[in-house]
Design a protein around this motif. Structure first.
Motif, PDB file in Angstrom:
ATOM      1  N   SER A  49       0.829  -1.198   0.000  1.00  0.00           N
ATOM      2  CA  SER A  49       0.000   0.000   0.000  1.00  0.00           C
ATOM      3  C   SER A  49       0.862   1.246   0.000  1.00  0.00           C
ATOM      4  O   SER A  49       0.671   2.166  -0.809  1.00  0.00           O
ATOM      5  N   ARG A  50       1.838   1.302   0.873  1.00  0.00           N
ATOM      6  CA  ARG A  50       2.692   2.478   0.983  1.00  0.00           C
ATOM      7  C   ARG A  50       3.530   2.674  -0.279  1.00  0.00           C
ATOM      8  O   ARG A  50       3.740   3.800  -0.719  1.00  0.00           O
ATOM      9  N   MET A  51       4.009   1.584  -0.856  1.00  0.00           N
ATOM     10  CA  MET A  51       4.793   1.728  -2.075  1.00  0.00           C
ATOM     11  C   MET A  51       3.936   2.296  -3.213  1.00  0.00           C
ATOM     12  O   MET A  51       4.435   3.020  -4.077  1.00  0.00           O
ATOM     13  N   SER A  52       2.639   2.000  -3.211  1.00  0.00           N
ATOM     14  CA  SER A  52       1.751   2.599  -4.208  1.00  0.00           C
ATOM     15  C   SER A  52       1.541   4.081  -3.926  1.00  0.00           C
ATOM     16  O   SER A  52       1.551   4.910  -4.845  1.00  0.00           O
ATOM     17  N   PHE A  53       1.341   4.435  -2.652  1.00  0.00           N
ATOM     18  CA  PHE A  53       1.248   5.853  -2.296  1.00  0.00           C
ATOM     19  C   PHE A  53       2.491   6.608  -2.770  1.00  0.00           C
ATOM     20  O   PHE A  53       2.403   7.707  -3.323  1.00  0.00           O
ATOM     21  N   TYR A  54       3.677   6.017  -2.526  1.00  0.00           N
ATOM     22  CA  TYR A  54       4.934   6.733  -2.764  1.00  0.00           C
ATOM     23  C   TYR A  54       5.327   6.794  -4.235  1.00  0.00           C
ATOM     24  O   TYR A  54       6.025   7.708  -4.659  1.00  0.00           O
ATOM     25  N   TYR A  62      11.733  21.292  -3.022  1.00  0.00           N
ATOM     26  CA  TYR A  62      11.157  20.841  -1.756  1.00  0.00           C
ATOM     27  C   TYR A  62      12.173  20.044  -0.932  1.00  0.00           C
ATOM     28  O   TYR A  62      12.958  19.250  -1.482  1.00  0.00           O
ATOM     29  N   ARG A  63      12.131  20.248   0.368  1.00  0.00           N
ATOM     30  CA  ARG A  63      12.774  19.320   1.284  1.00  0.00           C
ATOM     31  C   ARG A  63      11.743  18.244   1.585  1.00  0.00           C
ATOM     32  O   ARG A  63      10.637  18.535   2.055  1.00  0.00           O
ATOM     33  N   VAL A  64      12.086  16.985   1.324  1.00  0.00           N
ATOM     34  CA  VAL A  64      11.127  15.886   1.427  1.00  0.00           C
ATOM     35  C   VAL A  64      11.572  14.953   2.550  1.00  0.00           C
ATOM     36  O   VAL A  64      12.565  14.233   2.406  1.00  0.00           O
ATOM     37  N   GLY A  65      10.862  14.994   3.665  1.00  0.00           N
ATOM     38  CA  GLY A  65      11.284  14.255   4.849  1.00  0.00           C
ATOM     39  C   GLY A  65      10.278  13.223   5.310  1.00  0.00           C
ATOM     40  O   GLY A  65       9.098  13.257   4.940  1.00  0.00           O
ATOM     41  N   LEU A  66      10.772  12.316   6.125  1.00  0.00           N
ATOM     42  CA  LEU A  66       9.964  11.257   6.729  1.00  0.00           C
ATOM     43  C   LEU A  66      10.083  11.338   8.244  1.00  0.00           C
ATOM     44  O   LEU A  66      11.181  11.420   8.787  1.00  0.00           O
ATOM     45  N   VAL A  67       8.948  11.290   8.914  1.00  0.00           N
ATOM     46  CA  VAL A  67       8.894  11.062  10.353  1.00  0.00           C
ATOM     47  C   VAL A  67       7.900   9.928  10.570  1.00  0.00           C
ATOM     48  O   VAL A  67       6.707  10.091  10.320  1.00  0.00           O
ATOM     49  N   GLY A  68       8.399   8.776  10.994  1.00  0.00           N
ATOM     50  CA  GLY A  68       7.522   7.644  11.255  1.00  0.00           C
ATOM     51  C   GLY A  68       7.823   6.449  10.374  1.00  0.00           C
ATOM     52  O   GLY A  68       8.971   6.165  10.035  1.00  0.00           O
ATOM     53  N   LYS A  69       6.779   5.780   9.959  1.00  0.00           N
ATOM     54  CA  LYS A  69       6.872   4.463   9.340  1.00  0.00           C
ATOM     55  C   LYS A  69       6.789   4.532   7.817  1.00  0.00           C
ATOM     56  O   LYS A  69       6.065   5.356   7.268  1.00  0.00           O
ATOM     57  N   THR A  70       7.550   3.670   7.139  1.00  0.00           N
ATOM     58  CA  THR A  70       7.340   3.467   5.702  1.00  0.00           C
ATOM     59  C   THR A  70       7.100   1.993   5.354  1.00  0.00           C
ATOM     60  O   THR A  70       6.455   1.682   4.368  1.00  0.00           O
ATOM     61  N   HIS A  71       7.627   1.080   6.134  1.00  0.00           N
ATOM     62  CA  HIS A  71       7.532  -0.357   5.857  1.00  0.00           C
ATOM     63  C   HIS A  71       8.149  -0.702   4.505  1.00  0.00           C
ATOM     64  O   HIS A  71       7.728  -1.635   3.824  1.00  0.00           O
ATOM     65  N   ARG A 115      12.940   7.775  11.007  1.00  0.00           N
ATOM     66  CA  ARG A 115      12.204   6.595  10.556  1.00  0.00           C
ATOM     67  C   ARG A 115      11.975   5.666  11.740  1.00  0.00           C
ATOM     68  O   ARG A 115      12.887   5.381  12.519  1.00  0.00           O
ATOM     69  N   ASP A 116      10.737   5.197  11.867  1.00  0.00           N
ATOM     70  CA  ASP A 116      10.377   4.294  12.958  1.00  0.00           C
ATOM     71  C   ASP A 116       9.283   3.373  12.464  1.00  0.00           C
ATOM     72  O   ASP A 116       8.118   3.745  12.401  1.00  0.00           O
ATOM     73  N   ASP A 117       9.673   2.147  12.089  1.00  0.00           N
ATOM     74  CA  ASP A 117       8.704   1.159  11.634  1.00  0.00           C
ATOM     75  C   ASP A 117       8.169   0.301  12.766  1.00  0.00           C
ATOM     76  O   ASP A 117       7.450  -0.663  12.536  1.00  0.00           O
ATOM     77  N   GLY A 118       8.539   0.653  14.013  1.00  0.00           N
ATOM     78  CA  GLY A 118       8.139  -0.186  15.133  1.00  0.00           C
ATOM     79  C   GLY A 118       9.129  -1.308  15.354  1.00  0.00           C
ATOM     80  O   GLY A 118      10.070  -1.500  14.579  1.00  0.00           O
ATOM     81  N   LEU A 119       8.914  -2.040  16.414  1.00  0.00           N
ATOM     82  CA  LEU A 119       9.834  -3.109  16.787  1.00  0.00           C
ATOM     83  C   LEU A 119       9.073  -4.389  17.076  1.00  0.00           C
ATOM     84  O   LEU A 119       7.893  -4.512  16.774  1.00  0.00           O
ATOM     85  N   HIS A 120       9.757  -5.324  17.686  1.00  0.00           N
ATOM     86  CA  HIS A 120       9.186  -6.575  18.126  1.00  0.00           C
ATOM     87  C   HIS A 120       9.618  -6.817  19.561  1.00  0.00           C
ATOM     88  O   HIS A 120      10.560  -6.191  20.050  1.00  0.00           O
ATOM     89  N   PRO A 121       8.958  -7.721  20.281  1.00  0.00           N
ATOM     90  CA  PRO A 121       9.385  -7.997  21.660  1.00  0.00           C
ATOM     91  C   PRO A 121      10.844  -8.439  21.759  1.00  0.00           C
ATOM     92  O   PRO A 121      11.492  -8.225  22.777  1.00  0.00           O
ATOM     93  N   HIS A 163       6.263  13.583   5.198  1.00  0.00           N
ATOM     94  CA  HIS A 163       5.425  12.394   5.356  1.00  0.00           C
ATOM     95  C   HIS A 163       5.433  12.032   6.834  1.00  0.00           C
ATOM     96  O   HIS A 163       6.425  11.499   7.352  1.00  0.00           O
ATOM     97  N   LEU A 164       4.347  12.342   7.509  1.00  0.00           N
ATOM     98  CA  LEU A 164       4.191  12.068   8.936  1.00  0.00           C
ATOM     99  C   LEU A 164       3.366  10.799   9.060  1.00  0.00           C
ATOM    100  O   LEU A 164       2.159  10.794   8.828  1.00  0.00           O
ATOM    101  N   SER A 165       4.028   9.707   9.430  1.00  0.00           N
ATOM    102  CA  SER A 165       3.432   8.380   9.315  1.00  0.00           C
ATOM    103  C   SER A 165       3.374   7.716  10.689  1.00  0.00           C
ATOM    104  O   SER A 165       4.367   7.189  11.187  1.00  0.00           O
ATOM    105  N   TYR A 166       2.202   7.765  11.306  1.00  0.00           N
ATOM    106  CA  TYR A 166       2.014   7.227  12.658  1.00  0.00           C
ATOM    107  C   TYR A 166       1.882   5.710  12.644  1.00  0.00           C
ATOM    108  O   TYR A 166       1.245   5.137  11.755  1.00  0.00           O
ATOM    109  N   ILE A 167       2.464   5.063  13.651  1.00  0.00           N
ATOM    110  CA  ILE A 167       2.371   3.606  13.771  1.00  0.00           C
ATOM    111  C   ILE A 167       0.977   3.170  14.234  1.00  0.00           C
ATOM    112  O   ILE A 167       0.476   2.131  13.809  1.00  0.00           O
ATOM    113  N   LYS A 168       0.361   3.945  15.077  1.00  0.00           N
ATOM    114  CA  LYS A 168      -0.939   3.576  15.631  1.00  0.00           C
ATOM    115  C   LYS A 168      -2.060   4.104  14.738  1.00  0.00           C
ATOM    116  O   LYS A 168      -1.855   5.054  13.978  1.00  0.00           O
TER     117      LYS A 168
END
Length: 525
Positions: free
Chosen positions: A56-61, A94-103, A136-142, A225-230
């Motif tokens: 999904s995200r790769m299609s957005f991008y 443009y300055r093109v930045g990411l804060v959050g998730k891209t997967h 960039r923060d795609d989340g983690l695992h236990p 691109h402000l991409s929240y994990i939740k």
């Protein structure tokens, strides 16, 4: 306003379109997003190009369908040849930045083949889907070995949350009545308050970093691109959002026993997955959904904080704001959990755009029900920036004429498409399929939703008379003509995908019939 406004591209992960007040949810509190809809345009029939995070995200991008860009599932690398948002907007200043998730997973093999150093400036951009990875923060695992040095983990340690993986041990774990720490990865613990203070939670931290990016960007337009994990799982929220809602707020499940009378084989296989079995229990829904709603309200609260900051520095009226999601969440509807298939709960996404420019005055507060695709955002961004439309590459279309009230709905697209590749899921083994036999494609014209499955019969739903998608009509003789028509439309879509991406249509037009003048003297007497 300057000729090139800022672009704030906000994405929530796994947010259903119908879990917003402005989209009809009766009890959820989303005043900030609702107000955004009253100031902008709310596209109520928007669809993801693939109802799972990565494709999904790769299609957005890329502005391209999943089968065009090829990254059809999570952790399938996006090939180097695919241009993304940053590739289009940076040449426009443009300055093109990411804060959050891209997967997004980088094409390491392609980079090695071409000798691109991953640590070089070019290598970093290629590795981060074309974004400057401000955070960039795609989340983690236990398992803390995955990435113990994630910036958010370092931040939590600075705030006094000690341990190998405070992301899991505090932000995504709770404490039970006995004082024992319980993981939020287990849905039985969703009702517990996360051990992290709300101001140190993922959503709060991500918003802080977005403000930092904006504060540090000077004298140039930006696209963030402000991409929240939740509200993606783990379903656990900090106080007071963990118990803001109760079982009374849980809507009736859109699942009936009659739905199981003639199950499609693929749907039936997905019903055997753990998330589907568990979300089919009302006990689980009543424990999880109130927290899912709390996470959405928390997100809404922090968006207000972000918008207030933009207003404070005088940039809100110079910023086009887009709010959307990568896909939805079944939450037990149709006896399913997670996403990946094509019911409205999974494939339909929120899409709200606030363009502060005077040209958009006529559509403020409008709910527009034409068919919108996720791939429409990149052409829209190009239109905002003044860049060439790149019609030989991009498969979406700019929404600016719609936002400006200049687009006749009858001349808009007739169909929307979404695709799936479930090769990595247990359902594939259940169905005895090879990894290259798991393609499925949805096509809808607003009235009918038709789903083509390789190696299996199709599905057909009448969204007008059966909006809950309870009755599969594909095998009804009375609807055979509709199936034939929709299958033909799907074949037509396949034939018109953009495959010649290295030469523009304008170049082709200029060179058409000019072979002799260019020195190619074939066919002459």
């Amino acid at each position: 306003m300057p000729s090139k406004p800022n672009i704030l591209f906000i994405m929530a992960d796994q947010l259903r379109a119908d879990y917003l007040g402005c989209n009809g949810h009766p009890t959820i509190k989303t005043p900030t997003i609702d107000e955004l809809a009253t100031k902008g345009i709310n596209f109520t029939r928007a669809y993801t190009q693939a109802p799972v995070c990565g494709p999904s995200r790769m299609s957005f991008y890329t502005g391209r369908y999943a089968s065009s860009h090829g990254a059809t599932y999570n952790n399938v690398p996006l090939k180097l040849s695919e241009k993304t948002i940053g590739d289009y907007l940076r040449p426009q200043g443009y300055r093109v930045g990411l804060v959050g998730k891209t997967h997004m997973k980088k094409d390491a093999e392609g980079m090695a083949r071409l000798g691109i150093d991953p640590e070089s400036s070019r290598g970093v951009l290629v590795s981060q889907c074309g974004f400057e990875p401000f955070e960039r923060d795609d989340g983690l695992h236990p398992d803390q070995s995955v990435s113990p040095d994630l910036a958010y983990n370092c931040y939590l340690r600075e705030q006094g949350y000690l341990g190998d993986n405070p992301w899991h041990e505090y932000a995504n774990s709770g404490q039970d009545e006995n004082g024992d720490v319980q993981s939020g990865w287990y849905m039985r613990n969703s009702h517990l308050s996360a051990r992290v203070k709300e101001e140190h939670s993922e959503t709060a931290y991500t918003t802080n970093r977005a403000i930092d990016f904006i504060r540090e960007t000077k004298d140039e337009p930006w696209c963030l691109h402000l991409s929240y994990i939740k509200p993606h799982w783990p379903y656990i929220a900090p106080a007071p959002y963990h118990n803001m809602y109760s079982a009374d707020d849980v809507l009736a499940c859109n699942a009936t026993t009659a739905e199981k009378d003639n199950l499609h084989p693929v749907i039936e296989a997905f019903m055997t997955h753990h998330e589907s079995v568990n979300f089919s229990r009302q006990e689980v829904r009543e424990n999880v959904i109130p927290v899912y709603m709390g996470l959405i309200t928390q997100l809404d609260t922090h968006l207000k904080r972000l918008f207030d900051y933009l207003k404070e520095i005088g940039e809100y009226d110079n910023t086009v704001v887009v709010f959307t999601a990568d896909h939805g969440d079944y939450l037990g509807d149709h006896w399913l959990g997670e996403k990946e298939l094509f019911h409205e709960a999974s494939a339909r996404i929120p899409m709200i755009i606030h363009d502060p420019r005077s040209t958009a005055e006529s559509t403020r507060g409008v709910n527009d029900d034409r068919l919108i695709e996720a791939i429409d955002l990149l052409p829209t961004f190009l239109d905002i920036s003044g860049a060439e439309p790149c019609s030989h590459i991009l498969e979406g279309r700019s929404l600016i004429p719609v936002i400006n009230g200049q687009s006749d709905k009858t001349k808009w697209r007739r169909y929307a498409i979404s695709e799936a590749d479930y090769a990595w899921r247990e359902a594939r083994n259940e169905l005895a399929l090879a990894p290259d036999q798991t393609r499925a494609v949805m096509i809808t014209d607003e009235r009918w939703k038709y789903i083509h499955y390789e190696h299996f019969r199709p599905q057909l739903f009448d969204l007008k008379n059966d909006p809950q998608e309870q009755i599969d009509l594909a095998e009804k003789e009375s609807h055979r003509d509709v199936c034939v028509e929709m299958e033909a439309a799907l074949y037509d879509w396949y034939r018109h995908r953009k495959i010649r991406t290295t030469v523009s249509n304008e170049t082709v037009a200029q060179q058409t019939g000019k072979a002799h003048s260019r020195g190619y003297l074939f066919g002459l007497w």
